[in-house]
Design a protein around this motif. Structure first.
Motif, PDB file in Angstrom:
ATOM      1  N   GLU A  51       0.827  -1.199   0.000  1.00 16.06           N
ATOM      2  CA  GLU A  51       0.000   0.000   0.000  1.00 16.06           C
ATOM      3  C   GLU A  51       0.867   1.256   0.000  1.00 16.06           C
ATOM      4  O   GLU A  51       1.733   1.420   0.845  1.00 16.06           O
ATOM      5  N   ARG A  52       0.617   2.169  -0.947  1.00 13.43           N
ATOM      6  CA  ARG A  52       1.428   3.382  -1.072  1.00 13.43           C
ATOM      7  C   ARG A  52       0.816   4.573  -0.351  1.00 13.43           C
ATOM      8  O   ARG A  52       1.530   5.435   0.136  1.00 13.43           O
ATOM      9  N   ASP A  53      -0.501   4.642  -0.298  1.00 16.30           N
ATOM     10  CA  ASP A  53      -1.157   5.798   0.303  1.00 16.30           C
ATOM     11  C   ASP A  53      -1.106   5.717   1.834  1.00 16.30           C
ATOM     12  O   ASP A  53      -1.499   4.697   2.415  1.00 16.30           O
ATOM     13  N   PRO A  54      -0.629   6.753   2.532  1.00 16.22           N
ATOM     14  CA  PRO A  54      -0.477   6.694   3.997  1.00 16.22           C
ATOM     15  C   PRO A  54      -1.786   6.424   4.730  1.00 16.22           C
ATOM     16  O   PRO A  54      -1.848   5.571   5.631  1.00 16.22           O
ATOM     17  N   GLU A  55      -2.858   7.131   4.367  1.00 14.51           N
ATOM     18  CA  GLU A  55      -4.124   6.975   5.079  1.00 14.51           C
ATOM     19  C   GLU A  55      -4.744   5.608   4.809  1.00 14.51           C
ATOM     20  O   GLU A  55      -5.298   4.982   5.723  1.00 14.51           O
ATOM     21  N   SER A  56      -4.666   5.137   3.581  1.00 17.54           N
ATOM     22  CA  SER A  56      -5.197   3.805   3.265  1.00 17.54           C
ATOM     23  C   SER A  56      -4.415   2.732   4.015  1.00 17.54           C
ATOM     24  O   SER A  56      -4.989   1.731   4.470  1.00 17.54           O
ATOM     25  N   PHE A  57      -3.112   2.942   4.157  1.00 19.33           N
ATOM     26  CA  PHE A  57      -2.282   1.997   4.911  1.00 19.33           C
ATOM     27  C   PHE A  57      -2.752   1.897   6.364  1.00 19.33           C
ATOM     28  O   PHE A  57      -2.932   0.808   6.910  1.00 19.33           O
ATOM     29  N   VAL A  58      -2.967   3.045   7.018  1.00 17.68           N
ATOM     30  CA  VAL A  58      -3.423   3.047   8.412  1.00 17.68           C
ATOM     31  C   VAL A  58      -4.791   2.390   8.524  1.00 17.68           C
ATOM     32  O   VAL A  58      -5.045   1.582   9.429  1.00 17.68           O
ATOM     33  N   ARG A  59      -5.684   2.708   7.610  1.00 20.83           N
ATOM     34  CA  ARG A  59      -7.045   2.171   7.657  1.00 20.83           C
ATOM     35  C   ARG A  59      -7.030   0.642   7.556  1.00 20.83           C
ATOM     36  O   ARG A  59      -7.706  -0.060   8.344  1.00 20.83           O
ATOM     37  N   GLU A  60      -6.238   0.104   6.622  1.00 20.53           N
ATOM     38  CA  GLU A  60      -6.184  -1.348   6.457  1.00 20.53           C
ATOM     39  C   GLU A  60      -5.476  -2.020   7.631  1.00 20.53           C
ATOM     40  O   GLU A  60      -5.874  -3.105   8.068  1.00 20.53           O
ATOM     41  N   ALA A  61      -4.435  -1.379   8.150  1.00 21.55           N
ATOM     42  CA  ALA A  61      -3.702  -1.967   9.271  1.00 21.55           C
ATOM     43  C   ALA A  61      -4.595  -2.083  10.501  1.00 21.55           C
ATOM     44  O   ALA A  61      -4.575  -3.100  11.216  1.00 21.55           O
ATOM     45  N   LEU A  62      -5.391  -1.071  10.774  1.00 22.33           N
ATOM     46  CA  LEU A  62      -6.249  -1.090  11.963  1.00 22.33           C
ATOM     47  C   LEU A  62      -7.461  -2.003  11.773  1.00 22.33           C
ATOM     48  O   LEU A  62      -8.053  -2.455  12.758  1.00 22.33           O
ATOM     49  N   ALA A  63      -7.828  -2.271  10.540  1.00 27.37           N
ATOM     50  CA  ALA A  63      -8.929  -3.204  10.300  1.00 27.37           C
ATOM     51  C   ALA A  63      -8.503  -4.645  10.529  1.00 27.37           C
ATOM     52  O   ALA A  63      -9.343  -5.549  10.579  1.00 27.37           O
ATOM     53  N   ASP A  64      -7.209  -4.875  10.696  1.00 28.04           N
ATOM     54  CA  ASP A  64      -6.669  -6.235  10.829  1.00 28.04           C
ATOM     55  C   ASP A  64      -6.229  -6.501  12.272  1.00 28.04           C
ATOM     56  O   ASP A  64      -5.164  -7.056  12.518  1.00 28.04           O
ATOM     57  N   LEU A  65      -7.055  -6.104  13.219  1.00 30.07           N
ATOM     58  CA  LEU A  65      -6.707  -6.278  14.633  1.00 30.07           C
ATOM     59  C   LEU A  65      -7.579  -7.322  15.327  1.00 30.07           C
ATOM     60  O   LEU A  65      -7.698  -7.329  16.550  1.00 30.07           O
ATOM     61  N   TRP A  76      -8.558   6.937  14.611  1.00 33.05           N
ATOM     62  CA  TRP A  76      -7.249   7.476  14.258  1.00 33.05           C
ATOM     63  C   TRP A  76      -7.432   8.824  13.575  1.00 33.05           C
ATOM     64  O   TRP A  76      -8.465   9.114  12.978  1.00 33.05           O
ATOM     65  N   GLN A  77      -6.404   9.669  13.682  1.00 34.88           N
ATOM     66  CA  GLN A  77      -6.474  11.000  13.085  1.00 34.88           C
ATOM     67  C   GLN A  77      -5.083  11.405  12.623  1.00 34.88           C
ATOM     68  O   GLN A  77      -4.096  11.229  13.339  1.00 34.88           O
ATOM     69  N   ALA A  78      -5.026  11.937  11.387  1.00 32.73           N
ATOM     70  CA  ALA A  78      -3.768  12.418  10.818  1.00 32.73           C
ATOM     71  C   ALA A  78      -4.050  13.716  10.067  1.00 32.73           C
ATOM     72  O   ALA A  78      -5.191  14.171   9.985  1.00 32.73           O
ATOM     73  N   ALA A  79      -3.008  14.314   9.498  1.00 29.35           N
ATOM     74  CA  ALA A  79      -3.157  15.615   8.847  1.00 29.35           C
ATOM     75  C   ALA A  79      -4.096  15.551   7.660  1.00 29.35           C
ATOM     76  O   ALA A  79      -4.825  16.500   7.359  1.00 29.35           O
ATOM     77  N   ARG A  80      -4.099  14.400   6.947  1.00 29.27           N
ATOM     78  CA  ARG A  80      -4.876  14.323   5.706  1.00 29.27           C
ATOM     79  C   ARG A  80      -6.009  13.307   5.767  1.00 29.27           C
ATOM     80  O   ARG A  80      -6.500  12.862   4.734  1.00 29.27           O
ATOM     81  N   GLY A  81      -6.414  12.922   6.969  1.00 25.79           N
ATOM     82  CA  GLY A  81      -7.522  11.983   7.057  1.00 25.79           C
ATOM     83  C   GLY A  81      -7.749  11.508   8.479  1.00 25.79           C
ATOM     84  O   GLY A  81      -6.920  11.728   9.370  1.00 25.79           O
ATOM     85  N   GLU A  82      -8.891  10.867   8.675  1.00 29.33           N
ATOM     86  CA  GLU A  82      -9.216  10.289   9.971  1.00 29.33           C
ATOM     87  C   GLU A  82     -10.235   9.189   9.753  1.00 29.33           C
ATOM     88  O   GLU A  82     -10.828   9.054   8.676  1.00 29.33           O
ATOM     89  N   GLY A  83     -10.430   8.362  10.796  1.00 27.81           N
ATOM     90  CA  GLY A  83     -11.380   7.270  10.663  1.00 27.81           C
ATOM     91  C   GLY A  83     -11.526   6.514  11.959  1.00 27.81           C
ATOM     92  O   GLY A  83     -10.870   6.817  12.968  1.00 27.81           O
TER      93      GLY A  83
END
Length: 359
Positions: A51-65, A76-83
């Motif tokens: 995964e290249r996109d930072p926000e998509s990476f975080v979203r997928e990583a946290l969905a795998d818990l 989660w919250q970052a400069a260019r996205g949250e979820g």
């Protein structure tokens, strides 16, 4: 009483036979907590490669818990996205690392060991997230630089075409009725070439990836160059031309820049001679020489290293041409810079034909 209690605890921790003891139970518990974390970390590394996109990476990583049963969900919250991920729970723990804020929610208060694991999870995600952001920033910078380079080069191509058109218009304005036949022949030779060059420039704008790829035989390119500048009192010298392939975009751009600069210089210094030399041996090279004044030392020193503001018509054009030359295995240089002999030369850095179509 205290002595008996301590003796019983020591036996329970490390009994002599049979029962494994509290020590082994505690070790197994800690391992049972750590093993899901280790598996998640391995999947995280695999995801980071895909995964290249930072926000998509975080979203997928946290969905795998799902294996970390002691975590119910969070946000989660970052400069260019949250979820959000998982399900809400009563107890929360917040960590921020490298621009990523993570709120972990659990159904019950976390033990110190689990709280440490959550901190490690947050740090690991933060490090990967920061790495993805840096990669994305570099990609965006490279893309912006490519757009800038393409725009700068095409701007100079258009300026050179316009300069040629102005010269033709000036020839028509100053012609007499007796020059009609000669002027018509000139227009027939020049206008198709100008139309072809303008069409090539438009094609480059549509497909910038195709720039620097086209090749042309030395003989054909040299004949076309002489036709373009036949009315500008330029001398042409070449020996033993054959079908050696030349990078057309580079040679067109460099020749037009150098000749336009030399002819503009002639307007300030009437009477100077301008000559062009093409050599195929021992190294492919194209040189443009004028008999005018040299470029100032401070201009010559930085000419191919950065855009130079000057009154000599050198500016950004040769800086872009030097970058273009380097990309296809050539070098643009100023071997002579003295009064009466100023020579610019583009020369191959290798005696072998340049394979500019290779990635």
């Amino acid at each position: 009483g205290m002595a008996v209690l301590l003796l019983a605890l020591s036996w329970l921790w490390n009994p002599r036979a049979g029962f494994g003891g509290l020590g082994q139970i505690t070790s197994r518990y800690l391992l049972s907590v750590g093993l899901p974390f280790e598996g998640w970390a391995q999947r995280l590394a695999t995801l980071a490669e895909r995964e290249r996109d930072p926000e998509s990476f975080v979203r997928e990583a946290l969905a795998d818990l799902h294996e970390l049963t002691w975590i119910r969900g969070g946000r989660w919250q970052a400069a260019r996205g949250e979820g959000t991920f998982g399900e809400p729970a009563e107890h929360a723990l917040v960590h921020s690392f490298h621009g990523l804020t993570l709120t972990w929610q659990a159904p019950r208060p976390l033990t110190p060991a689990l709280a440490l694991h959550v901190r490690l999870l947050s740090q690991l995600l933060g490090y990967f997230y920061a790495s993805k952001v840096r990669e994305q920033t570099l990609r965006e910078q490279a893309y912006s630089q490519a757009i800038h380079d393409t725009g700068a080069r095409l701007t100079h191509d258009v300026k050179n075409i316009l300069q040629s058109m102005k010269t033709l218009i000036a020839a028509a304005d100053t012609s007499t009725p007796e020059d009609g036949e000669r002027l018509q022949a000139l227009m027939k030779r020049q206008l198709p070439q100008l139309a072809a060059r303008l069409s090539q420039t438009v094609d480059k704008l549509k497909q910038p990836a195709e720039m620097d790829v086209a090749q042309i035989s030395a003989h054909a390119w040299w004949a076309a160059l002489q036709t373009r500048y036949e009315h500008d009192d330029v001398q042409f010298f070449a020996e033993a031309l054959d079908d050696t392939p030349l990078p057309q975009d580079l040679f067109d751009s460099v020749a037009d820049n150098l000749l336009t600069n030399a002819l503009r210089k002639r307007q300030r210094e009437p009477g100077i001679a301008v000559e062009v030399r093409l050599a195929l041996q021992p190294l492919v090279s194209l040189a443009v020489t004028d008999s005018g004044a040299p470029a100032p030392e401070h201009v010559a020193r930085n000419l191919f290293l950065s855009p130079v503001a000057s009154d000599f018509g050198l500016g950004v054009g040769l800086y872009q041409a030097a970058r273009q030359a380097a990309r296809v295995g050539y070098r643009l240089e100023l071997p002579d810079n003295q009064a009466g002999r100023v020579t610019f030369r583009v020369q191959a850095t290798d005696s072998r034909p340049q394979d500019i179509s290779a990635p």
